[in-house]
Design an enzyme around this catalytic site. Structure first.
Site, PDB file in Angstrom:
ATOM      1  N   ARG A  43       0.832  -1.202   0.000  1.00 40.43           N
ATOM      2  CA  ARG A  43       0.000   0.000   0.000  1.00 40.43           C
ATOM      3  C   ARG A  43       0.875   1.264   0.000  1.00 40.43           C
ATOM      4  O   ARG A  43       1.055   1.908  -1.023  1.00 40.43           O
ATOM      5  CB  ARG A  43      -0.953  -0.012   1.227  1.00 40.43           C
ATOM      6  CG  ARG A  43      -2.171   0.880   1.080  1.00 40.43           C
ATOM      7  CD  ARG A  43      -1.929   2.356   1.301  1.00 40.43           C
ATOM      8  NE  ARG A  43      -1.283   2.637   2.594  1.00 40.43           N
ATOM      9  CZ  ARG A  43      -0.791   3.822   2.916  1.00 40.43           C
ATOM     10  NH1 ARG A  43      -0.857   4.833   2.072  1.00 40.43           N
ATOM     11  NH2 ARG A  43      -0.206   4.014   4.094  1.00 40.43           N
ATOM     12  N   ASP A  44       1.494   1.569   1.128  1.00 38.75           N
ATOM     13  CA  ASP A  44       2.261   2.812   1.195  1.00 38.75           C
ATOM     14  C   ASP A  44       3.443   2.793   0.235  1.00 38.75           C
ATOM     15  O   ASP A  44       3.817   3.823  -0.335  1.00 38.75           O
ATOM     16  CB  ASP A  44       2.754   3.042   2.628  1.00 38.75           C
ATOM     17  CG  ASP A  44       3.207   4.478   2.866  1.00 38.75           C
ATOM     18  OD1 ASP A  44       2.769   5.366   2.110  1.00 38.75           O
ATOM     19  OD2 ASP A  44       3.993   4.711   3.798  1.00 38.75           O
ATOM     20  N   CYS A  68      10.290   8.775  -1.333  1.00 38.01           N
ATOM     21  CA  CYS A  68       9.683   9.952  -0.712  1.00 38.01           C
ATOM     22  C   CYS A  68       9.235  10.904  -1.805  1.00 38.01           C
ATOM     23  O   CYS A  68      10.056  11.421  -2.550  1.00 38.01           O
ATOM     24  CB  CYS A  68      10.704  10.639   0.199  1.00 38.01           C
ATOM     25  SG  CYS A  68      10.059  12.144   0.958  1.00 38.01           S
ATOM     26  N   HIS A 101       4.903   4.339  12.612  1.00 34.40           N
ATOM     27  CA  HIS A 101       5.164   4.197  11.178  1.00 34.40           C
ATOM     28  C   HIS A 101       6.261   5.200  10.833  1.00 34.40           C
ATOM     29  O   HIS A 101       5.995   6.398  10.699  1.00 34.40           O
ATOM     30  CB  HIS A 101       3.847   4.494  10.440  1.00 34.40           C
ATOM     31  CG  HIS A 101       3.936   4.545   8.947  1.00 34.40           C
ATOM     32  ND1 HIS A 101       3.329   3.608   8.135  1.00 34.40           N
ATOM     33  CD2 HIS A 101       4.516   5.433   8.109  1.00 34.40           C
ATOM     34  CE1 HIS A 101       3.548   3.919   6.866  1.00 34.40           C
ATOM     35  NE2 HIS A 101       4.268   5.021   6.820  1.00 34.40           N
ATOM     36  N   ASN A 125       9.615   4.577   3.489  1.00 32.75           N
ATOM     37  CA  ASN A 125       9.408   3.735   4.666  1.00 32.75           C
ATOM     38  C   ASN A 125      10.695   3.021   5.080  1.00 32.75           C
ATOM     39  O   ASN A 125      11.527   2.678   4.238  1.00 32.75           O
ATOM     40  CB  ASN A 125       8.392   2.626   4.333  1.00 32.75           C
ATOM     41  CG  ASN A 125       7.002   3.140   4.084  1.00 32.75           C
ATOM     42  OD1 ASN A 125       6.237   3.373   5.002  1.00 32.75           O
ATOM     43  ND2 ASN A 125       6.669   3.338   2.813  1.00 32.75           N
TER      44      ASN A 125
END
Lengths: 305, 305
Positions: free
Chosen positions: B17-18, B241, B208, B250
């Site tokens: 997802r992220d 990013c 996170h 992440n």
């Protein structure tokens, strides 16, 4: 939980030595330019060169020439790394008074690095310390592969402490541990630093971490909690890892300074000036370096909204 | 100093997802392949998709299709991220029972992200929580930009606590803080986590982190010392990013797992299996990812001597 962090940290910039030693050779002029630029960042210590055999490490063959051309700033302490007596004689002759001798805790790495056993290297320490002290200098023992060896794997804490004990008995002025290929993790740092402090509470201790497996700043944070206030780092993360192509080497000085300063711990370093030198380092070696803060900027740098 | 670390940590894998949300779009088949491979690593939680407007995030337009084709492993908890009521309705209709709603603590970021103010997003939480609970699910509030905003810079701790308070009053089941662009440092983590725990001691809290400025694992280490045992991470460091081209996103799951397992903290994850999936992730997105452990291997991987 209350933890007292040090109020200030003494950063030793090792890019010109440990960094460049693991890059393709650059010109003498470029090395001098890098050291001079670092001298203007506010960093208080720079490991400028090493006096090693030019066949072993051709990147450092021009150490005398580099050092004679550096514009020495009286606010900066410059040091030289040596592998043995011969190197120490050269460093003293060049005018260095702050010397570091490196010995690997693991035999295989020491043999690969300087072609003799750990025990043979340690046996030379008393004579080496005498030579340096007679020359008006100080000697630091850097025990490398302190948290693991790329050939042997784990290195027993007892073996590291044995090497340290030999150095202290020989009269070295300070100690440092090198995490040569980034095998340290925070609990390992806590254990080794704790045991060393228990055995030799009065001997100054510095730490040299690599970020090869991403734990560099976590290791620093663990060590800060034990009061360690002396860390090596390399501008831009110069150096890489000779054992793992593409992997990171030394922790990047600007990442270390960024974290420490944001935690309210003084380093004396002007982060913006240091980032400019990291950019210069990228130009000089002609490759993109691994530093995250160089890529993203400090947290105070906001995006246009 | 004696610190009691958690005995185990619950890792939520957010790469699908992220991570993928911040990469060039890949095929539905590739997304399913990634999730299925992750399900076989021993990781206990996977954030599989988000139900956002396809115009805002085209990378997640096929969320329903992805989820219908995933080979669901009963040992894994799969979750979906939603920005609002409409997303929650879609997630529940697709069969998700573990939902996360994300709200930025900073107004500018929330407006850029979901086109309304933080306050407007928070005002919807009671209805959202009711909807999810009536549908038999649980709802986590993720407060993003919790340690800083790429547009506004520092975000006051009081504002983050205000958002958290609104969520708790609305009946969310758990909380998480998102360090959206890697602006957290260890002391900031200690402060915000400490204040949140004091205010809401009974509400589960996950963290996170992004590694945009290199402090990701140092932040994890600081949080572990406060007993936090719930962290997000992205396989390979997938994602990058969006505010700093070339910077890390992440924290990489394999770096997190590597450090935790070496500290004796159980994650349930097979590191070698995870590294294989990180290699797969690189293939699927067609670029070299930032994970150091992927590059160098775990510390147990020695060089040929």
């Amino acid at each position: 939980m209350t933890v007292a962090f040090p109020q200030s940290v003494s950063v030793r910039e090792v890019g010109p030595r440990d960094g460049l030693q693991n890059e393709d050779p650059i010109s003498t002029t470029a090395k001098v330019e890098l050291i001079d630029a670092l001298s203007r960042t506010g960093v208080r210590r720079i490991e400028a060169v090493s006096f090693v055999h030019p066949k072993a490490i051709p990147q450092m063959a021009d150490a005398d020439d580099v050092w004679s051309r550096v514009r020495r700033d009286p606010r900066v302490r410059y040091s030289a790394l040596v592998p043995n007596l011969r190197g120490a004689q050269r460093a003293l002759a060049a005018g260095f008074t702050e010397l570091e001798v490196v010995v690997s805790a693991s035999d295989t790495h020491n043999r690969k690095n300087i072609n003799r056993s750990t025990e043979e290297s340690l046996a030379e320490l008393p004579e080496l310390a005498r030579l340096v002290h007679d020359g008006g200098g100080t000697l630091q023992l850097i025990v490398s592969t302190a948290w693991g060896c790329p050939y042997e794997g784990d290195v027993p804490v007892e073996r590291v402490l044995w090497a340290v004990g030999q150095g202290v008995a020989a009269g070295v002025d300070s100690l440092a541990f090198g995490d040569t290929t980034g095998m340290a993790t925070p609990t390992r740092v806590t254990h080794l630093v704790g045991d060393t402090r228990s055995a030799h509470p009065a001997v100054p201790l510095g730490l040299h971490f690599h970020n090869t497996r991403g734990t560099g700043l976590a290791n620093v944070y663990a060590a800060l909690q034990l009061g360690v206030d002396d860390f090596d780092a390399s501008v831009g993360g110069l150096g890489g890892c000779p054992y793992a192509p593409g992997a990171s080497g030394n922790i990047a000085t600007e990442e270390l300074v960024y974290m420490l300063e944001d935690m309210g711990i003084d380093t004396g370093v002007d982060l913006d000036a240091l980032l400019a030198v990291a950019g210069l380092a990228e130009q000089l070696v002609g490759r993109k370096l691994d530093s995250q803060v160089l890529r993203a900027g400090p947290r105070t740098r906001t995006a246009a909204s």
